[in-house]
Structures are given as structure tokens and as C-alpha cells.
Design an enzyme around this catalytic site. Structure first.
Site, mmCIF file in Angstrom:
data_model
loop_
_atom_site.group_PDB
_atom_site.id
_atom_site.type_symbol
_atom_site.label_atom_id
_atom_site.label_comp_id
_atom_site.label_asym_id
_atom_site.label_seq_id
_atom_site.Cartn_x
_atom_site.Cartn_y
_atom_site.Cartn_z
ATOM 1 N N GLU A 26 -2.112 3.917 -2.684
ATOM 2 C CA GLU A 26 -0.910 3.092 -2.567
ATOM 3 C C GLU A 26 -0.778 2.015 -3.638
ATOM 4 O O GLU A 26 0.270 1.369 -3.757
ATOM 5 C CB GLU A 26 -0.870 2.423 -1.177
ATOM 6 C CG GLU A 26 -0.650 3.386 -0.026
ATOM 7 C CD GLU A 26 -1.914 4.046 0.491
ATOM 8 O OE1 GLU A 26 -1.870 4.626 1.583
ATOM 9 O OE2 GLU A 26 -2.957 3.974 -0.209
ATOM 10 N N HIS A 59 -11.904 4.182 6.621
ATOM 11 C CA HIS A 59 -12.141 5.539 6.150
ATOM 12 C C HIS A 59 -12.862 6.323 7.238
ATOM 13 O O HIS A 59 -13.854 7.022 6.984
ATOM 14 C CB HIS A 59 -12.947 5.535 4.850
ATOM 15 C CG HIS A 59 -12.138 5.184 3.646
ATOM 16 N ND1 HIS A 59 -11.783 3.887 3.345
ATOM 17 C CD2 HIS A 59 -11.573 5.958 2.671
ATOM 18 C CE1 HIS A 59 -11.050 3.879 2.236
ATOM 19 N NE2 HIS A 59 -10.906 5.110 1.816
ATOM 20 N N GLU A 88 -13.571 11.953 -0.930
ATOM 21 C CA GLU A 88 -14.221 10.643 -0.836
ATOM 22 C C GLU A 88 -15.595 10.732 -0.179
ATOM 23 O O GLU A 88 -16.547 10.068 -0.601
ATOM 24 C CB GLU A 88 -13.329 9.676 -0.065
ATOM 25 C CG GLU A 88 -12.053 9.307 -0.810
ATOM 26 C CD GLU A 88 -11.141 8.424 -0.002
ATOM 27 O OE1 GLU A 88 -10.674 7.405 -0.537
ATOM 28 O OE2 GLU A 88 -10.885 8.745 1.174
ATOM 29 N N ASP A 107 -13.051 2.582 -1.312
ATOM 30 C CA ASP A 107 -12.220 2.627 -2.521
ATOM 31 C C ASP A 107 -12.759 1.706 -3.614
ATOM 32 O O ASP A 107 -12.625 2.007 -4.807
ATOM 33 C CB ASP A 107 -10.776 2.241 -2.191
ATOM 34 C CG ASP A 107 -10.096 3.275 -1.308
ATOM 35 O OD1 ASP A 107 -10.589 4.408 -1.219
ATOM 36 O OD2 ASP A 107 -9.075 2.933 -0.690
#
Length: 267
Positions: free
Chosen positions: A122, A36, A182, A45
Site C-alpha cells: 500500500e 501477518h 513472505e 515488511d
């Protein structure tokens, strides 16, 4: 310990008591180990999906299962790509198997309301396939009162919030990897894990509208981020967390109410 919403922090007897009437939803956070950018850790995540699940569980009276740490392969157009060092991924069949197995396991425990809280773009379709296989298997065994929901938390950020937090324009969720969403959430929840001085304030990535394998690494920005996080703040993260968790809790209450109603009718 007995008041925690996190399943792995409970002893087995307390867990059994909390799910004994079949009314408590079990929420499964699903993340990934994925880069990230230089300003945040690989487990973003995992951290965010678990925190989101915790907020929702507190609102609906549910429990949060231990998170699925690894996720499906990072895609260049939504995560920078699986080629970037540190990104450690599962193949599709493994993600499907994990989702199927966990659904069957919680059903075996007596849980009748299950939700996967996804934090990695994903993952979604492979979680869906695993859950679909499990639900079909349960129905063939005569167990038809299990309901499973799949939610990606960014889908619960409404247009008004997007307009408020992205006054200069919104690039889309696919390019938000390592960006304002995020980073703001991390600044609110885990500020000690964010190094804003490492953020590269660059224009959004320009990527083709197709995939090619093997990937062309030069298409991914050197930072690994697909949009800038320079405008991220802890205040924005607090707003995002509150609104997304409220919206997800509302969805769970609406969908799972019929499970409770059916159980009452049968009794």
C-alpha cells in the site's frame, strides 16, 4: 563498522567518505507495522525490505539507510485491513512527507542516486508522490542531477520463478499477504521468528472487487492471511531473495549509470 552497508551502523565520517564522490546509491527500505497472521511478527515488511536492500547494496556498492518502519494503511484486499489489532499505520500525507523529506535530506548530503525499496504493497503511490515533489523542488533550485528509483521487491520475481515456486497455481500478489512469498523469505532470513505450526492452511480469501468503508471485518479470514503459507520453505525463500536482489541490482545499475556518466562528462 567501516565495512557495513547499513548507514546507521557507520560513524558520520565514514558515511561522508562513502558518499563523497556521489557514486554510491543510498537505498531506503520501506516497511510497515502490520499483522501477518499468527505465524509471523508485525514487522515482517520492515525486516524483508531491509534485507532486500542490503543484498542490493552489496551488489551495487551502495548503502542502506535506516528503514521507514511505519507504512500506509493496510487495505482489506491486499493486507487484511487496518482494523486488525497490531496494525499501526500512517496516513497518506505523512508517508508523502517522509518520502519527500528523506529525498531532500540525502540530496543535501550530496547523494545523487537514491532508491526506495518498498516492502508494503500500500505504500507505493504515496512514496511516488513524495519523491516527485522532492525532485521538482530540487530542479527548481537548480539541482537536476538527482535520480530516484522506486522498487517493490515482488515486482522482480519473474514468471519462471513464480511457476517454479507455485506449482499449484499463483493467486496474485494482492492475495500473497502472509502467504508463501513472505513466509518463505522469513524462514530463510529469520527462521526463529516464524511459527509454522500456527499456519492456517485455508483456501485463498474470496474478496469483492471493490472497497467499502467502514470495512466489513468478516470479509477478512480470521487468520488475517489472504492465502495459505503451508507450502512455504526456507529453500523457496533463498531462491526468492537471490533472484529478486539480482534483478533489482541490475535495474539500479542500468538506471544509475547515466548519473555516473553525466558526472564524468561535467568534470
Amino acid at each position: 563498522m567501516r565495512n557495513s552497508v547499513y548507514m546507521e551502523e557507520l560513524d558520520s565520517f565514514t558515511y561522508r567518505e562513502k558518499i563523497s564522490d556521489g557514486k554510491a546509491a543510498v537505498l531506503v527500505p520501506v516497511g510497515s507495522i502490520e499483522q501477518h497472521g499468527p505465524h509471523m511478527p508485525l514487522n515482517v515488511d520492515v525486516l524483508l525490505s531491509r534485507a532486500m536492500a542490503g543484498g542490493v547494496a552489496e551488489a551495487v556498492g551502495g548503502l542502506v539507510a535506516a528503514p521507514i518502519t511505519y507504512g500506509y494503511k493496510s487495505q482489506q484486499r491486499s493486507g487484511g485491513g487496518n482494523h486488525i489489532p497490531g496494525t499501526t499505520s500512517l496516513d497518506a500525507s505523512t508517508v508523502i512527507s517522509i518520502a519527500r523529506t528523506l529525498t531532500l535530506e540525502f540530496a543535501r548530503h550530496g547523494v545523487r542516486k537514491i532508491a526506495f525499496i518498498n516492502g508494503h504493497f500500500e505504500n507505493y503511490q504515496f512514496l511516488y508522490e513524495g519523491v516527485d515533489l522532492a525532485v521538482t523542488e530540487l530542479q527548481r533550485a537548480g539541482i537536476d542531477d538527482v535520480k530516484v528509483m522506486l522498487l517493490s521487491y515482488w515486482d522482480f520475481v519473474d514468471e519462471a520463478t513464480i511457476a517454479e515456486l507455485y506449482p499449484d497455481g499463483f493467486t496474485g500478489w494482492d492475495l500473497e499477504h502472509g502467504g508463501i512469498l513472505e513466509t518463505s523469505l522469513m524462514l530463510h532470513l529469520y527462521p526463529e521468528k516464524v511459527e509454522m505450526e500456527q499456519v492456517e492452511d485455508a483456501p485463498p480469501a474470496v474478496l469483492p472487487n471493490y472497497d467499502v468503508l467502514p470495512v466489513r471485518p468478516e470479509l477478512t479470514p480470521a487468520s488475517g492471511c489472504l492465502s495459505s503459507a503451508a507450502q512455504a520453505t526456507a529453500v523457496k525463500g533463498e531462491i526468492l531473495l537471490k533472484r529478486a536482489t539480482v534483478a533489482m541490482a541490475t535495474a539500479l545499475d542500468a538506471e544509475f549509470q547515466d548519473v555516473i556518466d553525466n558526472d564524468v562528462e561535467q568534470k
